[in-house]
Enzyme design. Structure first.
Site, PDB file in Angstrom:
ATOM      1  N   THR A 113       2.502 -13.591   0.515  1.00 30.80           N
ATOM      2  CA  THR A 113       1.631 -12.780  -0.336  1.00 30.80           C
ATOM      3  C   THR A 113       0.582 -11.999   0.471  1.00 30.80           C
ATOM      4  OG1 THR A 113       0.177 -14.661  -0.667  1.00 30.80           O
ATOM      5  CG2 THR A 113       1.842 -14.278  -2.371  1.00 30.80           C
ATOM      6  N   GLY A 114       0.577 -12.204   1.795  1.00 30.07           N
ATOM      7  CA  GLY A 114      -0.395 -11.482   2.622  1.00 30.07           C
ATOM      8  C   GLY A 114       0.009 -10.029   2.838  1.00 30.07           C
ATOM      9  N   ARG A 136       0.332 -20.752  -0.256  1.00 31.80           N
ATOM     10  CA  ARG A 136      -0.486 -21.772  -0.913  1.00 31.80           C
ATOM     11  C   ARG A 136      -1.108 -21.280  -2.205  1.00 31.80           C
ATOM     12  NH1 ARG A 136      -4.917 -22.757   3.326  1.00 31.80           N
ATOM     13  NH2 ARG A 136      -4.672 -20.513   3.282  1.00 31.80           N
ATOM     14  N   ASP A 137      -1.252 -19.949  -2.323  1.00 30.83           N
ATOM     15  CA  ASP A 137      -2.123 -19.406  -3.362  1.00 30.83           C
ATOM     16  C   ASP A 137      -1.332 -19.001  -4.615  1.00 30.83           C
ATOM     17  OD1 ASP A 137      -3.817 -17.797  -4.919  1.00 30.83           O
ATOM     18  OD2 ASP A 137      -4.992 -17.220  -3.149  1.00 30.83           O
ATOM     19  N   ASP A 184       2.618 -25.517   1.767  1.00 34.69           N
ATOM     20  CA  ASP A 184       1.729 -25.329   2.902  1.00 34.69           C
ATOM     21  C   ASP A 184       2.542 -25.644   4.151  1.00 34.69           C
ATOM     22  OD1 ASP A 184      -0.242 -25.508   4.884  1.00 34.69           O
ATOM     23  OD2 ASP A 184      -1.728 -26.282   3.475  1.00 34.69           O
ATOM     24  N   LYS A 235      -4.223 -11.411  20.545  1.00 37.86           N
ATOM     25  CA  LYS A 235      -5.294 -12.337  20.923  1.00 37.86           C
ATOM     26  C   LYS A 235      -4.738 -13.616  21.567  1.00 37.86           C
ATOM     27  CE  LYS A 235      -8.736 -10.495  17.760  1.00 37.86           C
ATOM     28  NZ  LYS A 235      -8.131  -9.161  17.718  1.00 37.86           N
ATOM     29  N   VAL A 285      -3.990  -4.441  12.936  1.00 37.17           N
ATOM     30  CA  VAL A 285      -3.302  -3.641  11.913  1.00 37.17           C
ATOM     31  C   VAL A 285      -4.369  -2.815  11.196  1.00 37.17           C
ATOM     32  CG1 VAL A 285      -1.974  -3.705   9.783  1.00 37.17           C
ATOM     33  CG2 VAL A 285      -1.400  -5.250  11.658  1.00 37.17           C
ATOM     34  N   SER A 299      -6.280  -3.140   7.526  1.00 33.70           N
ATOM     35  CA  SER A 299      -5.925  -4.401   6.870  1.00 33.70           C
ATOM     36  C   SER A 299      -7.185  -5.047   6.279  1.00 33.70           C
ATOM     37  CB  SER A 299      -5.220  -5.344   7.838  1.00 33.70           C
ATOM     38  OG  SER A 299      -6.048  -5.603   8.939  1.00 33.70           O
TER      39      SER A 299
HETATM   40  O1  LIG Z   1     -18.959  -4.277  12.228  1.00 33.28           O
HETATM   41  C1  LIG Z   1     -18.066  -4.209  13.087  1.00 33.28           C
HETATM   42  C2  LIG Z   1     -16.923  -5.024  13.094  1.00 33.28           C
HETATM   43  C3  LIG Z   1     -16.007  -4.863  14.103  1.00 33.28           C
HETATM   44  N1  LIG Z   1     -16.190  -3.953  15.074  1.00 33.28           N
HETATM   45  C4  LIG Z   1     -15.218  -3.786  16.152  1.00 33.28           C
HETATM   46  O2  LIG Z   1     -14.047  -3.216  15.644  1.00 33.28           O
HETATM   47  C5  LIG Z   1     -12.912  -3.690  16.367  1.00 33.28           C
HETATM   48  C6  LIG Z   1     -11.938  -4.243  15.386  1.00 33.28           C
HETATM   49  O3  LIG Z   1     -12.572  -5.299  14.665  1.00 33.28           O
HETATM   50  P1  LIG Z   1     -11.794  -6.121  13.541  1.00 33.28           P
HETATM   51  O4  LIG Z   1     -12.709  -7.150  12.970  1.00 33.28           O
HETATM   52  O5  LIG Z   1     -11.105  -5.190  12.621  1.00 33.28           O
HETATM   53  O6  LIG Z   1     -10.639  -6.776  14.422  1.00 33.28           O
HETATM   54  P2  LIG Z   1     -10.729  -7.882  15.528  1.00 33.28           P
HETATM   55  O7  LIG Z   1     -10.065  -7.311  16.749  1.00 33.28           O
HETATM   56  O8  LIG Z   1     -12.083  -8.416  15.718  1.00 33.28           O
HETATM   57  O9  LIG Z   1      -9.849  -9.046  14.917  1.00 33.28           O
HETATM   58  C7  LIG Z   1      -9.319  -8.940  13.636  1.00 33.28           C
HETATM   59  O10 LIG Z   1      -7.954  -9.142  13.666  1.00 33.28           O
HETATM   60  C8  LIG Z   1      -7.571 -10.422  14.039  1.00 33.28           C
HETATM   61  C9  LIG Z   1      -6.084 -10.483  14.015  1.00 33.28           C
HETATM   62  O11 LIG Z   1      -5.579  -9.891  15.156  1.00 33.28           O
HETATM   63  C10 LIG Z   1      -8.197 -11.468  13.152  1.00 33.28           C
HETATM   64  O12 LIG Z   1      -7.695 -11.400  11.860  1.00 33.28           O
HETATM   65  C11 LIG Z   1      -9.693 -11.284  13.164  1.00 33.28           C
HETATM   66  O13 LIG Z   1     -10.330 -12.240  12.376  1.00 33.28           O
HETATM   67  C12 LIG Z   1     -10.027  -9.926  12.725  1.00 33.28           C
HETATM   68  O14 LIG Z   1     -11.424  -9.746  12.767  1.00 33.28           O
HETATM   69  C13 LIG Z   1     -13.419  -4.732  17.341  1.00 33.28           C
HETATM   70  O15 LIG Z   1     -13.508  -4.164  18.597  1.00 33.28           O
HETATM   71  C14 LIG Z   1     -14.791  -5.087  16.790  1.00 33.28           C
HETATM   72  O16 LIG Z   1     -15.704  -5.474  17.811  1.00 33.28           O
HETATM   73  C15 LIG Z   1     -17.296  -3.131  15.073  1.00 33.28           C
HETATM   74  O17 LIG Z   1     -17.466  -2.305  15.946  1.00 33.28           O
HETATM   75  N2  LIG Z   1     -18.201  -3.287  14.064  1.00 33.28           N
END
Ligand SMILES: O=c1ccn([C@@H]2O[C@H](COP(=O)(O)OP(=O)(O)O[C@H]3O[C@H](CO)[C@H](O)[C@H](O)[C@H]3O)[C@@H](O)[C@H]2O)c(=O)[nH]1
Length: 383
Positions: free
Chosen positions: A60-61, A84-85, A107, A173, A214, A217
């Site tokens: 469902t994601g 799960r949801d 789960d 990551k 992505v 997302s």
């Molecule tokens: O207020 C904000 C929030 C984020 N960023 C930056 O934007 C980029 C993307 O941030 P995202 O939060 O969209 O993505 P992340 O790379 O941090 O990771 C995201 O994708 C991951 C999966 O790969 C996990 O789901 C994670 O929790 C989710 O935050 C990063 O460089 C982050 O530092 C900003 O500049 N300002």
């Protein structure tokens, strides 16, 4: 045609001449062309696999629902949505209203529920995971239970029930992980690879994929920037020079489809992708909305890296360049390292990692083009 200008391991000498380690603000080494963007709605391998039963964990994601929509365009016999949801499942049931889609509450931590869902299944796409960096950081054992032990349950149950192919979804990551989410996903990859290595006669071909952020997302930075602009607030930048790979949901689905089509046991597949700095992304979101954004630097958050790595040089040394993709074969050495002692891999020392600082870098206009091609982004900004 490759989806990014970076087409292979860069010899270190050459790369150090062309790449600034930390890009300067305002300075972008802009390629002339955009990468080829994948077409939506082409799940080749499953269209070929007529009459198959497919299970999608975490169905469902964002990924699961996109995958399922595409699968429904094929002659698939049955799609099982495992999650799960119950509320999200109910929404999906109403929305899709297709008798080929069956819903399983369960789960991945619970072997019995995974076992029941995998009986009679041909193919499994394993997307169920804890993905939020901060929540895994504060509750790392929960990431162990879902991302590592849960993935092992999916692998074992798939093999016990005669599943032909299983693709486990991962993240950039997981390469040189610094946070619990990445570490647990790195361990998921290891569990999948060890299963392949230790079970050469296994029924199930287990493979993994790794992709980057992505775009647009849920919970990610693009919806946040849109929200901030709509509220007339400044855009909060962690570090303007931080880079992230940019990938659409359709491209993520195509990567999984590519893995499904080409996997040998234990393979890891990576899709090449362009990247941008966070500042460029923020300016692009502003430009797409017709606003000159104010920017506010808030500093790096827990567990964040300046740039993400999709493939390490050790992985590239045993990879095959498949155009838009890299295929990294499982390291087939056994525990008897003595016999390999004389065969050190010289190639590794001449390569660099493939990361979001040295891939194709998009400028503001290019990111605007990429964003405007995304239905999810257009919905966000209301055009
Ligand atoms: O207020 C904000 C929030 C984020 N960023 C930056 O934007 C980029 C993307 O941030 P995202 O939060 O969209 O993505 P992340 O790379 O941090 O990771 C995201 O994708 C991951 C999966 O790969 C996990 O789901 C994670 O929790 C989710 O935050 C990063 O460089 C982050 O530092 C900003 O500049 N300002």
């Amino acid at each position: 045609m490759s989806s990014a200008s970076w087409t292979g391991p860069v010899p270190r000498e050459e790369e150090s001449r062309t790449r600034p380690d930390v890009p300067r603000r305002g300075h972008l080494d802009c390629p002339r062309h955009l990468p080829s963007r994948g077409r939506a709605g082409t799940v080749h391998s499953l269209t070929a696999a007529n009459d198959a039963t497919v299970l999608v964990t975490g169905g469902t994601g964002s990924f699961g629902s996109t995958m399922i929509r595409q699968l429904l365009t094929s002659d698939v016999r049955e799609i099982r949505v495992f999650s799960r949801d119950e509320l999200k499942q109910d929404d999906m049931r109403r929305h899709l209203s297709d008798p080929r889609v069956r819903f399983y509450i369960g789960d991945v931590r619970d072997y019995g529920s995974v076992d029941r869902a995998t009986r009679g299944v041909d193919f499994v796409f394993h997307a169920a995971a804890l993905k939020q960096v901060p929540s895994c950081e504060f509750f790392p054992l929960e990431a162990v239970k879902t991302n590592i032990l849960g993935s092992s349950n999916v692998i074992e149950a798939s093999n016990a029930n005669g599943v032909r192919s299983l693709v486990c979804l991962g993240t950039d990551k997981a390469a040189y992980p610094v946070n619990a989410m990445g570490m647990s996903k790195a361990m998921m990859e290891k569990v999948a690879q060890a299963f392949a290595r230790n079970n050469p006669t296994a029924v199930t071909t287990v493979s993994t994929v790794r992709y980057g952020n992505v775009m647009a997302s849920r919970g990610s930075v693009i919806p946040l920037f849109v929200e901030q602009l709509k509220a007339g607030k400044p855009l909060t930048l962690t570090d303007p020079d931080m880079t992230r790979f940019l990938m659409s949901l359709d491209e993520a689905v195509q990567l999984v489809d590519h893995a499904f089509e080409h996997a040998q046991p234990g393979d890891l597949f990576i899709r090449k992708a362009p990247a941008s700095t966070v500042e460029v992304l923020a300016r692009a979101v502003g430009k797409a909305m017709g606003v000159e954004p104010k920017l506010e630097v808030i500093g790096t958050r827990h567990g964040e890296k300046l740039y993400e790595t999709l493939a390490t040089r050790e992985e590239l040394a045993r990879s095959e360049d498949q155009g838009d993709y890299f295929r990294v074969s499982v390291d087939a050495r056994d525990l008897n390292y003595g016999q390999f002692f004389d065969e050190g891999d010289e190639q590794e020392s001449t390569m660099d990692d493939y990361h979001s600082h040295n891939t194709e870098r998009l400028d503001v206009d290019q990111v605007v083009d990429v964003l405007m091609a995304l239905p999810a982004f257009r919905t966000l900004i209301g055009v």
